[in-house]
Design a protein around this motif. Structure first.
Motif, PDB file in Angstrom:
ATOM      1  N   THR A   1      63.738  26.465  68.637  1.00 23.71           N
ATOM      2  CA  THR A   1      64.635  27.267  67.787  1.00 23.71           C
ATOM      3  C   THR A   1      65.471  28.216  68.638  1.00 23.71           C
ATOM      4  N   ALA A   2      64.853  28.811  69.656  1.00 29.19           N
ATOM      5  CA  ALA A   2      65.605  29.692  70.560  1.00 29.19           C
ATOM      6  C   ALA A   2      66.687  28.924  71.298  1.00 29.19           C
ATOM      7  N   ALA A   3      66.383  27.683  71.694  1.00 29.75           N
ATOM      8  CA  ALA A   3      67.391  26.859  72.366  1.00 29.75           C
ATOM      9  C   ALA A   3      68.555  26.562  71.426  1.00 29.75           C
ATOM     10  N   TRP A   4      68.235  26.212  70.190  1.00 28.66           N
ATOM     11  CA  TRP A   4      69.291  25.941  69.199  1.00 28.66           C
ATOM     12  C   TRP A   4      70.158  27.190  68.977  1.00 28.66           C
ATOM     13  N   ALA A   5      69.524  28.349  68.831  1.00 29.76           N
ATOM     14  CA  ALA A   5      70.283  29.571  68.577  1.00 29.76           C
ATOM     15  C   ALA A   5      71.255  29.871  69.705  1.00 29.76           C
ATOM     16  N   GLU A   6      70.807  29.650  70.941  1.00 32.64           N
ATOM     17  CA  GLU A   6      71.678  29.951  72.086  1.00 32.64           C
ATOM     18  C   GLU A   6      72.742  28.879  72.281  1.00 32.64           C
ATOM     19  N   ASP A   7      72.348  27.607  72.168  1.00 32.89           N
ATOM     20  CA  ASP A   7      73.289  26.521  72.442  1.00 32.89           C
ATOM     21  C   ASP A   7      74.317  26.360  71.334  1.00 32.89           C
TER      22      ASP A   7
END
Length: 387
Positions: A105-111
Protein backbone atom coordinates in the motif's frame (compact mmCIF):
# COMPACT_ATOMS: atom_id res chain seq x y z
CA UNK A 1 -17.16 -16.29 26.94
CA UNK A 2 -14.95 -13.71 25.26
CA UNK A 3 -12.36 -15.26 22.98
CA UNK A 4 -9.24 -13.38 24.10
CA UNK A 5 -6.88 -14.79 21.51
CA UNK A 6 -6.89 -15.58 17.84
CA UNK A 7 -9.08 -14.16 15.11
CA UNK A 8 -12.32 -14.20 17.11
CA UNK A 9 -11.36 -11.60 19.72
CA UNK A 10 -12.91 -8.54 18.10
CA UNK A 11 -15.93 -10.33 16.68
CA UNK A 12 -16.77 -11.59 20.17
CA UNK A 13 -16.95 -8.07 21.63
CA UNK A 14 -20.54 -6.98 22.14
CA UNK A 15 -21.16 -3.65 20.37
CA UNK A 16 -22.72 -0.58 22.01
CA UNK A 17 -25.02 1.68 19.98
CA UNK A 18 -25.03 4.99 21.87
CA UNK A 19 -21.95 7.13 21.37
CA UNK A 20 -22.70 8.78 24.71
CA UNK A 21 -21.34 5.56 26.29
CA UNK A 22 -17.93 5.84 24.61
CA UNK A 23 -16.18 6.76 27.88
CA UNK A 24 -17.52 3.76 29.82
CA UNK A 25 -14.40 1.70 30.45
CA UNK A 26 -16.32 -1.50 31.15
CA UNK A 27 -17.12 -1.65 27.42
CA UNK A 28 -13.41 -1.94 26.55
CA UNK A 29 -11.29 -5.08 26.54
CA UNK A 30 -7.47 -5.39 26.27
CA UNK A 31 -6.05 -6.76 23.04
CA UNK A 32 -4.53 -10.24 23.34
CA UNK A 33 -0.84 -10.21 24.28
CA UNK A 34 0.27 -11.82 21.01
CA UNK A 35 -1.40 -9.21 18.75
CA UNK A 36 0.21 -6.38 16.81
CA UNK A 37 -0.74 -2.78 16.08
CA UNK A 38 -0.12 -1.31 12.63
CA UNK A 39 -0.06 2.49 12.41
CA UNK A 40 0.31 4.63 9.29
CA UNK A 41 0.35 8.26 8.30
CA UNK A 42 1.07 10.40 5.27
CA UNK A 43 4.37 12.23 5.69
CA UNK A 44 4.17 16.01 5.08
CA UNK A 45 0.38 15.78 4.81
CA UNK A 46 0.02 19.45 5.76
CA UNK A 47 1.97 20.50 2.67
CA UNK A 48 -0.14 18.22 0.47
CA UNK A 49 -3.33 19.67 1.96
CA UNK A 50 -2.12 23.22 1.37
CA UNK A 51 -1.66 22.22 -2.27
CA UNK A 52 -5.33 21.21 -2.42
CA UNK A 53 -4.66 17.47 -2.25
CA UNK A 54 -6.67 16.52 0.81
CA UNK A 55 -8.75 13.95 -1.04
CA UNK A 56 -5.50 12.27 -2.08
CA UNK A 57 -4.38 12.25 1.56
CA UNK A 58 -7.70 10.79 2.73
CA UNK A 59 -7.52 8.15 0.01
CA UNK A 60 -4.04 7.06 1.09
CA UNK A 61 -5.23 6.77 4.70
CA UNK A 62 -8.32 4.73 3.83
CA UNK A 63 -6.36 2.56 1.37
CA UNK A 64 -4.61 0.96 4.34
CA UNK A 65 -7.90 -0.33 5.74
CA UNK A 66 -9.19 -1.50 2.35
CA UNK A 67 -5.96 -3.34 1.57
CA UNK A 68 -5.86 -5.18 4.92
CA UNK A 69 -9.55 -6.07 4.65
CA UNK A 70 -8.96 -7.52 1.19
CA UNK A 71 -5.82 -9.38 2.26
CA UNK A 72 -7.55 -10.91 5.30
CA UNK A 73 -11.21 -11.12 4.18
CA UNK A 74 -12.23 -13.72 6.76
CA UNK A 75 -11.18 -11.61 9.74
CA UNK A 76 -13.03 -8.85 11.55
CA UNK A 77 -10.22 -6.60 12.79
CA UNK A 78 -10.41 -3.43 14.92
CA UNK A 79 -9.27 -0.37 13.00
CA UNK A 80 -9.65 3.40 12.89
CA UNK A 81 -9.29 6.08 10.19
CA UNK A 82 -7.51 9.28 11.13
CA UNK A 83 -7.72 11.42 7.99
CA UNK A 84 -4.06 11.30 6.97
CA UNK A 85 -3.51 7.77 8.19
CA UNK A 86 -5.08 4.75 9.84
CA UNK A 87 -4.44 2.14 12.52
CA UNK A 88 -5.39 -1.51 12.67
CA UNK A 89 -4.86 -4.36 15.14
CA UNK A 90 -4.35 -7.97 14.11
CA UNK A 91 -3.26 -11.32 15.53
CA UNK A 92 0.50 -11.68 15.60
CA UNK A 93 0.18 -14.85 13.54
CA UNK A 94 -0.93 -12.64 10.63
CA UNK A 95 1.99 -10.24 11.03
CA UNK A 96 3.72 -11.24 7.79
CA UNK A 97 0.54 -10.69 5.76
CA UNK A 98 -0.08 -7.34 7.44
CA UNK A 99 3.48 -6.12 6.84
CA UNK A 100 3.49 -7.25 3.21
CA UNK A 101 0.11 -5.64 2.54
CA UNK A 102 1.10 -2.35 4.16
CA UNK A 103 4.41 -2.31 2.27
CA UNK A 104 2.44 -2.76 -0.96
CA UNK A 105 0.00 0.00 0.00
CA UNK A 106 2.88 2.37 0.77
CA UNK A 107 4.39 1.60 -2.63
CA UNK A 108 1.07 2.32 -4.35
CA UNK A 109 0.65 5.60 -2.45
CA UNK A 110 4.09 6.82 -3.47
CA UNK A 111 4.13 5.51 -7.05
CA UNK A 112 0.56 6.48 -7.93
CA UNK A 113 -0.37 9.36 -5.62
CA UNK A 114 3.13 10.77 -5.04
CA UNK A 115 2.56 10.60 -1.27
CA UNK A 116 4.89 9.03 1.28
CA UNK A 117 2.89 6.70 3.50
CA UNK A 118 4.83 5.83 6.65
CA UNK A 119 4.11 2.42 8.18
CA UNK A 120 5.04 0.86 11.53
CA UNK A 121 4.02 -2.49 13.04
CA UNK A 122 4.40 -2.79 16.82
CA UNK A 123 3.80 -5.78 19.10
CA UNK A 124 1.21 -5.19 21.82
CA UNK A 125 3.74 -6.67 24.26
CA UNK A 126 6.11 -3.78 23.53
CA UNK A 127 3.34 -1.29 24.25
CA UNK A 128 2.58 -2.93 27.59
CA UNK A 129 6.28 -2.80 28.44
CA UNK A 130 5.77 1.00 28.45
CA UNK A 131 3.05 0.57 31.13
CA UNK A 132 0.39 1.43 28.56
CA UNK A 133 -2.35 -0.68 27.01
CA UNK A 134 -4.53 -1.03 23.94
CA UNK A 135 -8.16 -1.40 24.97
CA UNK A 136 -10.83 -1.94 22.33
CA UNK A 137 -14.61 -1.50 22.18
CA UNK A 138 -17.08 -1.77 19.30
CA UNK A 139 -19.41 1.12 18.51
CA UNK A 140 -22.29 0.30 16.15
CA UNK A 141 -23.72 3.48 14.56
CA UNK A 142 -26.20 1.23 12.71
CA UNK A 143 -27.21 -2.41 12.64
CA UNK A 144 -25.02 -2.83 9.55
CA UNK A 145 -21.51 -1.93 10.74
CA UNK A 146 -19.38 -1.31 13.80
CA UNK A 147 -16.24 0.77 14.32
CA UNK A 148 -13.45 0.17 16.81
CA UNK A 149 -12.87 2.56 19.70
CA UNK A 150 -9.41 2.53 21.31
CA UNK A 151 -8.31 3.54 24.82
CA UNK A 152 -5.40 2.87 27.17
CA UNK A 153 -2.78 5.19 25.67
CA UNK A 154 -1.07 2.50 23.60
CA UNK A 155 -2.31 3.62 20.21
CA UNK A 156 -1.12 7.20 20.77
CA UNK A 157 2.30 5.87 21.84
CA UNK A 158 2.48 3.69 18.73
CA UNK A 159 1.77 6.73 16.54
CA UNK A 160 4.60 8.63 18.25
CA UNK A 161 6.96 5.72 17.62
CA UNK A 162 6.02 5.79 13.94
CA UNK A 163 6.82 9.49 13.68
CA UNK A 164 10.13 8.91 15.44
CA UNK A 165 11.06 6.37 12.76
CA UNK A 166 10.89 3.24 14.89
CA UNK A 167 9.32 -0.14 13.98
CA UNK A 168 9.20 1.04 10.36
CA UNK A 169 8.06 -1.28 7.56
CA UNK A 170 9.77 -0.28 4.27
CA UNK A 171 7.71 0.14 1.14
CA UNK A 172 7.55 -2.60 -1.48
CA UNK A 173 9.52 -2.33 -4.75
CA UNK A 174 8.38 0.02 -7.51
CA UNK A 175 5.35 -1.24 -9.40
CA UNK A 176 4.10 -3.52 -6.62
CA UNK A 177 0.61 -2.68 -5.38
CA UNK A 178 -2.01 -3.86 -2.92
CA UNK A 179 -5.53 -5.07 -3.70
CA UNK A 180 -7.68 -1.95 -3.23
CA UNK A 181 -10.94 -3.44 -4.49
CA UNK A 182 -13.90 -1.63 -2.96
CA UNK A 183 -12.05 1.61 -2.19
CA UNK A 184 -13.68 4.59 -3.88
CA UNK A 185 -13.93 8.38 -3.81
CA UNK A 186 -16.91 8.90 -6.09
CA UNK A 187 -18.83 11.52 -4.14
CA UNK A 188 -18.60 15.26 -4.54
CA UNK A 189 -17.57 17.36 -1.51
CA UNK A 190 -20.53 17.66 0.86
CA UNK A 191 -21.47 21.25 1.60
CA UNK A 192 -22.44 22.24 5.13
CA UNK A 193 -26.15 22.60 5.82
CA UNK A 194 -25.73 24.38 9.17
CA UNK A 195 -22.82 26.72 8.39
CA UNK A 196 -19.64 24.97 9.59
CA UNK A 197 -18.01 21.58 9.13
CA UNK A 198 -16.07 21.35 12.40
CA UNK A 199 -13.19 18.90 12.78
CA UNK A 200 -12.42 18.32 16.43
CA UNK A 201 -9.76 16.38 18.40
CA UNK A 202 -9.67 16.28 22.21
CA UNK A 203 -7.07 14.34 24.23
CA UNK A 204 -6.48 13.86 27.94
CA UNK A 205 -4.04 16.14 29.73
CA UNK A 206 -3.34 15.30 33.38
CA UNK A 207 -6.45 13.86 35.03
CA UNK A 208 -8.25 10.93 33.30
CA UNK A 209 -11.38 11.39 35.44
CA UNK A 210 -11.57 15.09 34.63
CA UNK A 211 -11.01 14.30 30.95
CA UNK A 212 -13.87 11.77 30.93
CA UNK A 213 -16.12 14.33 32.58
CA UNK A 214 -15.16 16.91 29.94
CA UNK A 215 -15.98 14.53 27.09
CA UNK A 216 -19.35 13.67 28.62
CA UNK A 217 -20.16 17.37 28.99
CA UNK A 218 -19.12 18.04 25.41
CA UNK A 219 -21.27 15.20 24.08
CA UNK A 220 -24.20 16.48 26.12
CA UNK A 221 -23.73 19.97 24.63
CA UNK A 222 -23.75 18.52 21.12
CA UNK A 223 -26.76 16.31 21.83
CA UNK A 224 -28.84 19.10 23.37
CA UNK A 225 -28.82 21.35 20.31
CA UNK A 226 -31.53 21.10 17.65
CA UNK A 227 -29.19 20.60 14.69
CA UNK A 228 -28.55 17.41 12.75
CA UNK A 229 -24.80 17.17 13.29
CA UNK A 230 -24.17 14.32 10.87
CA UNK A 231 -22.16 15.84 7.98
CA UNK A 232 -24.32 14.27 5.28
CA UNK A 233 -27.76 15.15 3.94
CA UNK A 234 -30.53 12.70 4.83
CA UNK A 235 -30.71 11.53 1.22
CA UNK A 236 -26.99 10.92 1.02
CA UNK A 237 -24.26 12.78 -0.91
CA UNK A 238 -24.25 13.39 -4.64
CA UNK A 239 -21.85 11.57 -6.93
CA UNK A 240 -19.19 13.72 -8.56
CA UNK A 241 -20.47 15.10 -11.85
CA UNK A 242 -17.23 14.30 -13.65
CA UNK A 243 -14.90 11.34 -13.71
CA UNK A 244 -12.62 11.02 -10.71
CA UNK A 245 -8.88 10.58 -11.22
CA UNK A 246 -8.54 9.06 -7.75
CA UNK A 247 -10.97 6.27 -8.59
CA UNK A 248 -9.04 5.74 -11.81
CA UNK A 249 -5.77 5.69 -9.88
CA UNK A 250 -7.19 3.06 -7.55
CA UNK A 251 -8.28 0.88 -10.45
CA UNK A 252 -5.45 1.42 -12.88
CA UNK A 253 -2.53 2.33 -10.56
CA UNK A 254 -1.70 5.46 -12.50
CA UNK A 255 -2.63 9.11 -12.19
CA UNK A 256 -3.19 10.06 -15.83
CA UNK A 257 -6.66 9.37 -17.21
CA UNK A 258 -7.10 8.86 -20.96
CA UNK A 259 -9.74 11.06 -22.57
CA UNK A 260 -11.92 8.08 -23.56
CA UNK A 261 -11.83 6.82 -19.99
CA UNK A 262 -12.71 10.28 -18.70
CA UNK A 263 -15.77 10.35 -20.97
CA UNK A 264 -16.87 6.91 -19.82
CA UNK A 265 -16.40 7.82 -16.15
CA UNK A 266 -18.25 11.11 -16.63
CA UNK A 267 -21.17 9.28 -18.24
CA UNK A 268 -21.26 6.83 -15.34
CA UNK A 269 -21.29 9.68 -12.81
CA UNK A 270 -24.13 11.48 -14.60
CA UNK A 271 -26.20 8.31 -14.80
CA UNK A 272 -25.62 7.66 -11.11
CA UNK A 273 -26.62 11.25 -10.32
CA UNK A 274 -29.87 10.83 -12.27
CA UNK A 275 -30.47 7.40 -10.78
CA UNK A 276 -30.23 8.87 -7.31
CA UNK A 277 -33.46 10.69 -8.04
CA UNK A 278 -35.46 8.15 -9.95
CA UNK A 279 -33.67 4.84 -9.98
CA UNK A 280 -35.46 1.55 -9.36
CA UNK A 281 -33.27 -1.36 -8.23
CA UNK A 282 -30.93 -2.54 -11.02
CA UNK A 283 -29.27 -5.96 -10.90
CA UNK A 284 -29.82 -6.30 -7.17
CA UNK A 285 -28.56 -2.80 -6.41
CA UNK A 286 -31.12 -0.54 -4.75
CA UNK A 287 -29.81 3.02 -4.95
CA UNK A 288 -32.24 4.38 -2.34
CA UNK A 289 -31.41 1.61 0.14
CA UNK A 290 -27.68 2.05 -0.42
CA UNK A 291 -27.94 5.79 0.29
CA UNK A 292 -29.88 5.20 3.51
CA UNK A 293 -27.24 2.73 4.64
CA UNK A 294 -24.46 5.13 3.62
CA UNK A 295 -25.81 7.85 5.91
CA UNK A 296 -26.36 5.39 8.77
CA UNK A 297 -22.94 3.75 8.41
CA UNK A 298 -20.76 6.87 8.14
CA UNK A 299 -17.87 7.14 10.60
CA UNK A 300 -18.03 10.78 11.73
CA UNK A 301 -17.27 10.28 15.44
CA UNK A 302 -14.74 8.04 17.13
CA UNK A 303 -12.46 7.58 20.10
CA UNK A 304 -8.83 6.51 19.65
CA UNK A 305 -7.02 7.65 22.80
CA UNK A 306 -8.89 10.89 22.24
CA UNK A 307 -12.18 12.10 20.85
CA UNK A 308 -12.35 12.79 17.11
CA UNK A 309 -15.46 14.21 15.47
CA UNK A 310 -16.40 15.83 12.19
CA UNK A 311 -19.76 17.53 12.67
CA UNK A 312 -21.98 19.90 10.72
CA UNK A 313 -22.87 22.70 13.11
CA UNK A 314 -23.66 26.40 13.31
CA UNK A 315 -20.94 28.96 13.91
CA UNK A 316 -22.61 29.71 17.26
CA UNK A 317 -22.33 26.08 18.35
CA UNK A 318 -18.72 25.91 17.12
CA UNK A 319 -17.98 29.01 19.21
CA UNK A 320 -19.64 27.46 22.26
CA UNK A 321 -17.66 24.24 21.85
CA UNK A 322 -14.44 26.19 21.47
CA UNK A 323 -15.12 28.25 24.60
CA UNK A 324 -15.97 25.15 26.64
CA UNK A 325 -12.80 23.38 25.52
CA UNK A 326 -10.65 26.46 26.16
CA UNK A 327 -11.89 26.52 29.73
CA UNK A 328 -11.35 22.76 30.14
CA UNK A 329 -7.82 23.10 28.75
CA UNK A 330 -6.98 25.90 31.19
CA UNK A 331 -8.02 23.77 34.18
CA UNK A 332 -5.93 20.82 33.02
CA UNK A 333 -8.68 18.53 31.76
CA UNK A 334 -7.61 18.23 28.13
CA UNK A 335 -5.77 19.53 25.11
CA UNK A 336 -7.76 20.16 21.96
CA UNK A 337 -7.57 21.26 18.36
CA UNK A 338 -10.30 22.28 15.92
CA UNK A 339 -10.55 23.28 12.29
CA UNK A 340 -13.47 24.91 10.48
CA UNK A 341 -14.36 24.47 6.82
CA UNK A 342 -17.39 24.64 4.54
CA UNK A 343 -17.51 21.06 3.25
CA UNK A 344 -16.81 17.46 4.18
CA UNK A 345 -15.03 14.74 2.24
CA UNK A 346 -16.17 11.10 2.02
CA UNK A 347 -13.92 8.13 1.29
CA UNK A 348 -15.63 4.77 0.96
CA UNK A 349 -14.88 1.06 1.22
CA UNK A 350 -17.65 -0.92 -0.46
CA UNK A 351 -16.75 -4.60 -0.89
CA UNK A 352 -20.17 -5.19 -2.45
CA UNK A 353 -22.86 -2.57 -3.24
CA UNK A 354 -25.58 -5.15 -2.61
CA UNK A 355 -24.45 -5.78 0.99
CA UNK A 356 -25.25 -3.47 3.90
CA UNK A 357 -21.83 -3.50 5.58
CA UNK A 358 -20.13 -0.86 3.42
CA UNK A 359 -18.15 1.70 5.43
CA UNK A 360 -17.64 5.41 4.82
CA UNK A 361 -14.95 7.61 6.34
CA UNK A 362 -15.73 11.30 6.69
CA UNK A 363 -13.30 14.18 7.19
CA UNK A 364 -13.27 17.90 6.62
CA UNK A 365 -12.69 18.78 2.97
CA UNK A 366 -10.01 21.42 3.51
CA UNK A 367 -7.74 20.43 6.35
CA UNK A 368 -10.01 18.37 8.58
CA UNK A 369 -8.35 16.18 11.19
CA UNK A 370 -4.85 17.01 9.94
CA UNK A 371 -5.26 20.75 10.62
CA UNK A 372 -7.12 20.06 13.89
CA UNK A 373 -4.13 17.92 14.94
CA UNK A 374 -1.74 20.73 14.02
CA UNK A 375 -3.74 23.14 16.18
CA UNK A 376 -3.74 20.58 18.98
CA UNK A 377 0.07 20.39 18.82
CA UNK A 378 0.27 24.17 19.03
CA UNK A 379 -1.90 24.13 22.15
CA UNK A 380 0.27 21.45 23.76
CA UNK A 381 3.44 23.40 22.92
CA UNK A 382 1.97 26.65 24.26
CA UNK A 383 1.15 25.11 27.64
CA UNK A 384 4.54 23.40 27.78
CA UNK A 385 6.27 26.76 27.30
CA UNK A 386 4.17 28.33 30.05
CA UNK A 387 4.89 25.59 32.59
Amino acid sequence: MLNRSGDGFYRALGPFDSFDDVMQRDLYRPLPEDWIIAVTDVSHSTKAIEQGRYRDVNTAGAAVLAAISNALPDLHLPSTFGGDGASIAAPGARSSVVKDTLARTAAWAEDVLDLTLRVAVIPVADIRAQHLDVLVARFAPSSNVSYAMFAGGGLAWAERELKEGRYIVPRAPFGVSADLTGLSCRFAPIDTKNGIILSLIVISRDDPALFAETIQELLQTLRSNDLDLRPLPAEGPLPAMTGDYLDHAIKESRRKMLFATWVAESRRAVLAWVGARSGPPIEGFDEARFRRELVENTDYRKFDDGLRMTVDCSSELADAIGARLEEAQRRGACFFGTHRQKAANLTCYVPSPTRADHVHFVDGASGGYAFAAANLKRNVASFSEDS
